[in-house]
Design a protein around this motif. Structure first.
Motif, PDB file in Angstrom:
ATOM      1  N   MET A 155      -5.651  -0.261  -2.965  1.00  0.00           N
ATOM      2  CA  MET A 155      -6.129  -0.600  -1.642  1.00  0.00           C
ATOM      3  C   MET A 155      -5.490  -1.915  -1.191  1.00  0.00           C
ATOM      4  N   SER A 156      -4.979  -1.919   0.029  1.00  0.00           N
ATOM      5  CA  SER A 156      -4.490  -3.167   0.605  1.00  0.00           C
ATOM      6  C   SER A 156      -5.678  -4.097   0.799  1.00  0.00           C
ATOM      7  N   GLN A 157      -5.457  -5.372   0.592  1.00  0.00           N
ATOM      8  CA  GLN A 157      -6.541  -6.348   0.678  1.00  0.00           C
ATOM      9  C   GLN A 157      -6.773  -6.782   2.127  1.00  0.00           C
ATOM     10  N   VAL A 158      -8.037  -6.912   2.471  1.00  0.00           N
ATOM     11  CA  VAL A 158      -8.415  -7.437   3.779  1.00  0.00           C
ATOM     12  C   VAL A 158      -9.289  -8.662   3.533  1.00  0.00           C
ATOM     13  N   ARG A 159      -9.087  -9.691   4.342  1.00  0.00           N
ATOM     14  CA  ARG A 159      -9.941 -10.864   4.190  1.00  0.00           C
ATOM     15  C   ARG A 159     -10.598 -11.156   5.526  1.00  0.00           C
ATOM     16  N   GLU A 160     -11.835 -11.579   5.451  1.00  0.00           N
ATOM     17  CA  GLU A 160     -12.559 -11.947   6.662  1.00  0.00           C
ATOM     18  C   GLU A 160     -12.190 -13.371   7.052  1.00  0.00           C
ATOM     19  N   ILE A 161     -11.938 -13.555   8.330  1.00  0.00           N
ATOM     20  CA  ILE A 161     -11.713 -14.914   8.814  1.00  0.00           C
ATOM     21  C   ILE A 161     -12.885 -15.305   9.708  1.00  0.00           C
ATOM     22  N   ASN A 201      -3.011   3.473   1.850  1.00  0.00           N
ATOM     23  CA  ASN A 201      -1.693   2.869   2.083  1.00  0.00           C
ATOM     24  C   ASN A 201      -1.624   1.530   1.363  1.00  0.00           C
ATOM     25  N   GLU A 202      -1.694   1.621   0.038  1.00  0.00           N
ATOM     26  CA  GLU A 202      -1.781   0.430  -0.795  1.00  0.00           C
ATOM     27  C   GLU A 202      -0.594  -0.513  -0.638  1.00  0.00           C
ATOM     28  N   ASN A 203       0.544   0.018  -0.278  1.00  0.00           N
ATOM     29  CA  ASN A 203       1.742  -0.810  -0.211  1.00  0.00           C
ATOM     30  C   ASN A 203       2.108  -1.197   1.214  1.00  0.00           C
ATOM     31  N   ALA A 204       1.153  -1.129   2.119  1.00  0.00           N
ATOM     32  CA  ALA A 204       1.433  -1.500   3.503  1.00  0.00           C
ATOM     33  C   ALA A 204       1.949  -2.935   3.553  1.00  0.00           C
ATOM     34  N   ASP A 205       3.048  -3.113   4.256  1.00  0.00           N
ATOM     35  CA  ASP A 205       3.694  -4.421   4.319  1.00  0.00           C
ATOM     36  C   ASP A 205       3.122  -5.236   5.479  1.00  0.00           C
ATOM     37  N   ALA A 206       1.906  -5.739   5.289  1.00  0.00           N
ATOM     38  CA  ALA A 206       1.240  -6.533   6.322  1.00  0.00           C
ATOM     39  C   ALA A 206       0.080  -7.287   5.681  1.00  0.00           C
ATOM     40  N   ASP A 207      -0.378  -8.306   6.388  1.00  0.00           N
ATOM     41  CA  ASP A 207      -1.622  -8.974   6.020  1.00  0.00           C
ATOM     42  C   ASP A 207      -2.713  -8.390   6.904  1.00  0.00           C
ATOM     43  N   PHE A 208      -3.901  -8.224   6.344  1.00  0.00           N
ATOM     44  CA  PHE A 208      -5.016  -7.615   7.062  1.00  0.00           C
ATOM     45  C   PHE A 208      -6.188  -8.588   7.104  1.00  0.00           C
ATOM     46  N   ALA A 217     -14.839   3.124  13.551  1.00  0.00           N
ATOM     47  CA  ALA A 217     -13.485   2.562  13.523  1.00  0.00           C
ATOM     48  C   ALA A 217     -13.247   1.792  12.223  1.00  0.00           C
ATOM     49  N   TYR A 218     -14.279   1.095  11.758  1.00  0.00           N
ATOM     50  CA  TYR A 218     -14.177   0.348  10.497  1.00  0.00           C
ATOM     51  C   TYR A 218     -13.936   1.304   9.331  1.00  0.00           C
ATOM     52  N   ASP A 219     -14.595   2.456   9.346  1.00  0.00           N
ATOM     53  CA  ASP A 219     -14.352   3.486   8.325  1.00  0.00           C
ATOM     54  C   ASP A 219     -12.894   3.945   8.358  1.00  0.00           C
ATOM     55  N   GLU A 220     -12.368   4.165   9.546  1.00  0.00           N
ATOM     56  CA  GLU A 220     -10.968   4.605   9.687  1.00  0.00           C
ATOM     57  C   GLU A 220     -10.012   3.508   9.198  1.00  0.00           C
ATOM     58  N   PHE A 221     -10.315   2.272   9.529  1.00  0.00           N
ATOM     59  CA  PHE A 221      -9.527   1.122   9.073  1.00  0.00           C
ATOM     60  C   PHE A 221      -9.513   1.085   7.545  1.00  0.00           C
ATOM     61  N   ASN A 222     -10.672   1.252   6.936  1.00  0.00           N
ATOM     62  CA  ASN A 222     -10.756   1.242   5.472  1.00  0.00           C
ATOM     63  C   ASN A 222     -10.053   2.433   4.847  1.00  0.00           C
ATOM     64  N   LYS A 223     -10.087   3.587   5.486  1.00  0.00           N
ATOM     65  CA  LYS A 223      -9.337   4.753   4.988  1.00  0.00           C
ATOM     66  C   LYS A 223      -7.848   4.409   4.948  1.00  0.00           C
ATOM     67  N   TYR A 224      -7.369   3.776   6.026  1.00  0.00           N
ATOM     68  CA  TYR A 224      -5.964   3.395   6.045  1.00  0.00           C
ATOM     69  C   TYR A 224      -5.661   2.443   4.891  1.00  0.00           C
ATOM     70  N   LEU A 225      -6.507   1.436   4.702  1.00  0.00           N
ATOM     71  CA  LEU A 225      -6.288   0.472   3.621  1.00  0.00           C
ATOM     72  C   LEU A 225      -6.281   1.154   2.260  1.00  0.00           C
ATOM     73  N   ASN A 226      -7.208   2.068   2.048  1.00  0.00           N
ATOM     74  CA  ASN A 226      -7.316   2.764   0.763  1.00  0.00           C
ATOM     75  C   ASN A 226      -6.137   3.691   0.493  1.00  0.00           C
ATOM     76  N   VAL A 244      -2.380  -7.597  10.761  1.00  0.00           N
ATOM     77  CA  VAL A 244      -3.270  -6.619  11.393  1.00  0.00           C
ATOM     78  C   VAL A 244      -4.656  -7.245  11.476  1.00  0.00           C
ATOM     79  N   VAL A 245      -5.157  -7.359  12.702  1.00  0.00           N
ATOM     80  CA  VAL A 245      -6.464  -7.951  12.962  1.00  0.00           C
ATOM     81  C   VAL A 245      -7.423  -6.829  13.363  1.00  0.00           C
ATOM     82  N   PHE A 246      -8.531  -6.711  12.637  1.00  0.00           N
ATOM     83  CA  PHE A 246      -9.564  -5.747  13.015  1.00  0.00           C
ATOM     84  C   PHE A 246     -10.774  -6.528  13.498  1.00  0.00           C
ATOM     85  N   LYS A 247     -11.132  -6.331  14.767  1.00  0.00           N
ATOM     86  CA  LYS A 247     -12.299  -6.984  15.352  1.00  0.00           C
ATOM     87  C   LYS A 247     -13.452  -5.977  15.316  1.00  0.00           C
TER      88      LYS A 247
END
Length: 113
Positions: A1-7, A51-58, A40-49, A26-29
Motif C-alpha cells: 500500500m502506498s503511504q498516506v499521511r495526514e497534514i 497501486n503500491e508503487n505509485a510514484d507520488a506523495d499522498f 470517495a475515501y474508500d475509492e482513494f484507499n482502494k487506489y492506494l492498496n 496527491v491531496v485528498f480533502k
C-alpha cells in the motif's frame, strides 16, 4: 500500500507543496461527516492498496478538523474548495482535480498512469 499521511498545519502543507516541485503530490480533502466523502475515501484507499508503487506523495486533509489548511490549499493551487476532493499537484500547480462521485480508483489510475 502506498503511504498516506495526514497534514494538519499550514507548515506541513507548505512542505508538501514544496515537495511537489520534484515529486507529484496527491491531496485528498475529506469530510469526516459526509457519506459521499466516505465513499470517495474508500475509492482513494482502494487506489492506494492496489497501486503500491505509485510514484507520488499522498496526503489527507480532514476539512472540518483542519479548515485553515484546506483553505490554504484552495488558495495555493487555485482550485475552489469542495469535499470530497482530490488534487494532483505537480511543480506546485494543479495538474488535475476531481470531486464527489468522480473520485474513483479507476479515474485515479487513469490519471496517475
Amino acid at each position: 500500500m502506498s503511504q498516506v499521511r495526514e497534514i494538519q498545519s499550514i507548515e506541513e502543507w507548505n512542505t508538501a507543496l514544496e515537495g511537489s516541485a520534484t515529486r507529484p503530490l496527491v491531496v485528498f480533502k475529506h469530510s469526516t461527516t459526509c457519506p459521499v466523502s466516505a465513499n470517495a475515501y474508500d475509492e482513494f484507499n482502494k487506489y492506494l492498496n492496489n497501486n503500491e508503487n505509485a510514484d507520488a506523495d499522498f496526503v489527507l486533509v480532514k476539512v472540518i478538523e483542519s479548515r485553515p489548511v484546506s483553505n490554504q490549499i484552495a488558495e495555493d493551487v487555485a482550485v475552489k474548495h469542495e469535499s470530497p476532493q482530490i488534487i494532483l499537484v505537480k511543480n506546485k500547480e494543479k495538474y488535475w482535480s476531481a470531486t464527489h462521485w468522480s473520485i474513483t480508483e479507476a479515474h485515479m489510475k487513469a490519471v496517475m498512469d
